[in-house]
Design a protein around this motif. Structure first.
Motif, mmCIF file in Angstrom:
data_model
loop_
_atom_site.group_PDB
_atom_site.id
_atom_site.type_symbol
_atom_site.label_atom_id
_atom_site.label_comp_id
_atom_site.label_asym_id
_atom_site.label_seq_id
_atom_site.Cartn_x
_atom_site.Cartn_y
_atom_site.Cartn_z
ATOM 1 N N PHE A 106 35.489 -56.932 34.910
ATOM 2 C CA PHE A 106 34.129 -56.363 35.022
ATOM 3 C C PHE A 106 34.108 -55.250 36.171
ATOM 4 O O PHE A 106 33.099 -54.664 36.346
ATOM 5 N N ASP A 107 35.090 -54.793 36.546
ATOM 6 C CA ASP A 107 35.276 -53.966 37.809
ATOM 7 C C ASP A 107 35.151 -52.232 37.228
ATOM 8 O O ASP A 107 36.215 -51.760 37.336
ATOM 9 N N PHE A 108 34.123 -51.872 36.432
ATOM 10 C CA PHE A 108 34.068 -50.736 35.671
ATOM 11 C C PHE A 108 32.786 -49.998 36.008
ATOM 12 O O PHE A 108 32.552 -49.050 35.451
ATOM 13 N N GLY A 109 32.023 -50.316 36.989
ATOM 14 C CA GLY A 109 30.769 -50.049 37.337
ATOM 15 C C GLY A 109 31.108 -48.880 38.347
ATOM 16 O O GLY A 109 32.086 -48.734 39.052
ATOM 17 N N ASP A 110 29.899 -47.898 38.480
ATOM 18 C CA ASP A 110 30.070 -46.794 39.343
ATOM 19 C C ASP A 110 30.201 -47.295 40.895
ATOM 20 O O ASP A 110 30.623 -46.597 41.632
ATOM 21 N N GLU A 111 29.401 -48.372 41.148
ATOM 22 C CA GLU A 111 29.373 -48.902 42.344
ATOM 23 C C GLU A 111 30.034 -50.347 42.742
ATOM 24 O O GLU A 111 29.572 -51.079 43.498
ATOM 25 N N GLY A 112 30.862 -50.729 41.876
ATOM 26 C CA GLY A 112 31.459 -51.917 41.978
ATOM 27 C C GLY A 112 31.515 -52.803 40.626
ATOM 28 O O GLY A 112 30.855 -52.321 39.569
ATOM 29 N N PRO A 113 31.717 -53.985 40.649
ATOM 30 C CA PRO A 113 31.769 -54.832 39.446
ATOM 31 C C PRO A 113 30.312 -55.126 38.767
ATOM 32 O O PRO A 113 29.286 -55.096 39.511
ATOM 33 N N LEU A 114 30.137 -55.048 37.392
ATOM 34 C CA LEU A 114 29.140 -55.329 36.883
ATOM 35 C C LEU A 114 28.982 -56.787 36.480
ATOM 36 O O LEU A 114 29.879 -57.533 36.216
ATOM 37 N N ASP A 115 27.836 -57.242 36.148
ATOM 38 C CA ASP A 115 27.473 -58.720 35.922
ATOM 39 C C ASP A 115 27.159 -58.722 34.388
ATOM 40 O O ASP A 115 26.228 -58.019 34.067
ATOM 41 N N VAL A 151 14.471 -52.648 42.244
ATOM 42 C CA VAL A 151 14.939 -51.407 42.337
ATOM 43 C C VAL A 151 14.800 -50.561 41.168
ATOM 44 O O VAL A 151 14.560 -49.488 41.071
ATOM 45 N N THR A 152 15.657 -51.289 40.087
ATOM 46 C CA THR A 152 15.910 -50.640 38.763
ATOM 47 C C THR A 152 14.660 -50.804 37.933
ATOM 48 O O THR A 152 14.386 -51.518 37.010
ATOM 49 N N ILE A 153 13.321 -49.921 38.214
ATOM 50 C CA ILE A 153 12.137 -50.179 37.686
ATOM 51 C C ILE A 153 12.429 -49.815 36.140
ATOM 52 O O ILE A 153 11.423 -50.603 35.195
ATOM 53 N N LYS A 154 13.065 -48.884 35.730
ATOM 54 C CA LYS A 154 12.836 -48.517 34.370
ATOM 55 C C LYS A 154 13.570 -49.366 33.454
ATOM 56 O O LYS A 154 13.331 -49.394 32.286
ATOM 57 N N GLY A 155 14.544 -50.241 34.017
ATOM 58 C CA GLY A 155 15.361 -51.070 33.319
ATOM 59 C C GLY A 155 16.602 -50.752 32.726
ATOM 60 O O GLY A 155 16.621 -49.492 32.415
ATOM 61 N N ILE A 156 17.495 -51.607 32.252
ATOM 62 C CA ILE A 156 18.690 -51.226 31.762
ATOM 63 C C ILE A 156 18.617 -52.072 30.504
ATOM 64 O O ILE A 156 18.606 -53.184 30.176
ATOM 65 N N PRO A 157 19.058 -51.079 29.330
ATOM 66 C CA PRO A 157 19.048 -51.927 27.914
ATOM 67 C C PRO A 157 20.267 -52.708 27.878
ATOM 68 O O PRO A 157 21.317 -52.502 27.984
ATOM 69 N N ILE A 158 19.724 -53.936 27.349
ATOM 70 C CA ILE A 158 21.018 -55.144 26.969
ATOM 71 C C ILE A 158 20.645 -55.627 25.836
ATOM 72 O O ILE A 158 19.440 -55.778 25.285
ATOM 73 N N LYS A 178 23.875 -49.383 27.419
ATOM 74 C CA LYS A 178 24.008 -48.201 28.243
ATOM 75 C C LYS A 178 25.293 -47.648 28.179
ATOM 76 O O LYS A 178 25.513 -46.468 28.093
ATOM 77 N N ASP A 179 26.319 -48.398 27.974
ATOM 78 C CA ASP A 179 27.745 -47.917 28.114
ATOM 79 C C ASP A 179 28.300 -47.916 26.702
ATOM 80 O O ASP A 179 29.133 -48.580 26.187
ATOM 81 N N ASP A 180 27.436 -47.084 25.599
ATOM 82 C CA ASP A 180 28.364 -46.860 24.247
ATOM 83 C C ASP A 180 28.122 -48.302 23.603
ATOM 84 O O ASP A 180 29.042 -48.643 22.638
ATOM 85 N N ASN A 181 27.355 -49.127 23.834
ATOM 86 C CA ASN A 181 27.152 -50.681 23.140
ATOM 87 C C ASN A 181 28.286 -51.473 23.380
ATOM 88 O O ASN A 181 28.744 -52.047 22.488
ATOM 89 N N PHE A 182 28.889 -51.257 24.716
ATOM 90 C CA PHE A 182 29.898 -52.045 24.917
ATOM 91 C C PHE A 182 29.902 -53.459 24.693
ATOM 92 O O PHE A 182 28.982 -54.331 25.030
ATOM 93 N N ASP A 183 30.856 -53.950 23.853
ATOM 94 C CA ASP A 183 30.860 -55.271 23.271
ATOM 95 C C ASP A 183 31.847 -56.042 24.224
ATOM 96 O O ASP A 183 33.112 -56.169 24.315
#
Length: 207
Positions: A106-115, A151-158, A178-183
């Motif tokens: 999961f270490d492919f985020g801009d600021e570190g690992p994603l969950d 912080v993320t007021i607009k939200g991230i699509p999941i 957000k990441d091209d529908n990453f499966d």
């Protein structure tokens, strides 16, 4: 559980037989009908948009509880809310990453690992907003929402693919829209297979 006690008073042989026949033929059928009704009601309650939505909200309620009152003995989100296949593959990836010197799967985020459950939302309370649910007749559901934090007021699509397993709604797969529908499940499998293949080749080379 209520226990029903049948007291049969044998006044006469014919009367006694008659009462026994009534008890054996009528009461069990009534009891069976009540059980069938309970099962049907549970199924009807489970296969609803509301039940799926409640489970989505339960995920983040538990996540927030973990953050506020951390206990290493608490079950993980994967074990509580993930399907058996999701847990199996996720555990393989965790085992690989534990031995790997790299950042991990999961270490492919801009600021570190994603969950997989929250993306990179972890400030304050995390929640699911604008939940959209599409039910399918095969016991699955497509769920789309915005994961938000302080912080993320607009939200991230999941997007989640959910399925009924052991009488509960479980998360079978997660997609980062957000990441091209990453499966996530598909890519975790590929990652695990790749690492297994590399380890096999290294073992053969060492021999």
């Amino acid at each position: 559980m209520k226990k029903i006690l049948f007291l049969l008073f044998a006044i006469a042989a014919i009367t006694s037989c008659s009462k026994k026949t009534n008890v054996s033929t009528i009461r069990p059928n009534n009891a069976s009908s009540e059980v069938d009704s309970i099962v049907a009601n549970k199924t009807d309650t489970l296969n609803t948009v509301e039940a799926v939505k409640n489970q989505v909200n339960a995920v983040y309620a538990y996540w927030n509880e973990q953050r506020q009152h951390y206990d290493e003995n608490m079950p993980t989100l994967d074990s509580l809310f993930g399907s058996k296949e999701w847990q199996r593959v996720r555990n393989e990836v965790i085992a690989i990453d534990r031995e790997c010197e790299c950042g991990g799967f999961f270490d492919f985020g801009d600021e570190g690992p994603l969950d997989p459950w929250t993306y990179d939302c972890y400030e304050g309370m995390v929640s699911a907003d604008s939940i959209q649910i599409k039910m399918h007749p095969n016991g699955t559901a497509d769920v789309r929402f915005l994961v938000k934090d302080a912080v993320t007021i607009k939200g991230i699509p999941i997007r989640w693919l959910m399925q009924v397993e052991d009488g509960q709604w479980k998360v079978a797969n997660i997609f980062f829209e957000k990441d091209d529908n990453f499966d996530i499940l598909m890519n975790m499998r590929a990652y695990a297979d790749h690492e297994k293949h590399n380890n096999t080749n290294l073992s053969e080379y060492a021999e």
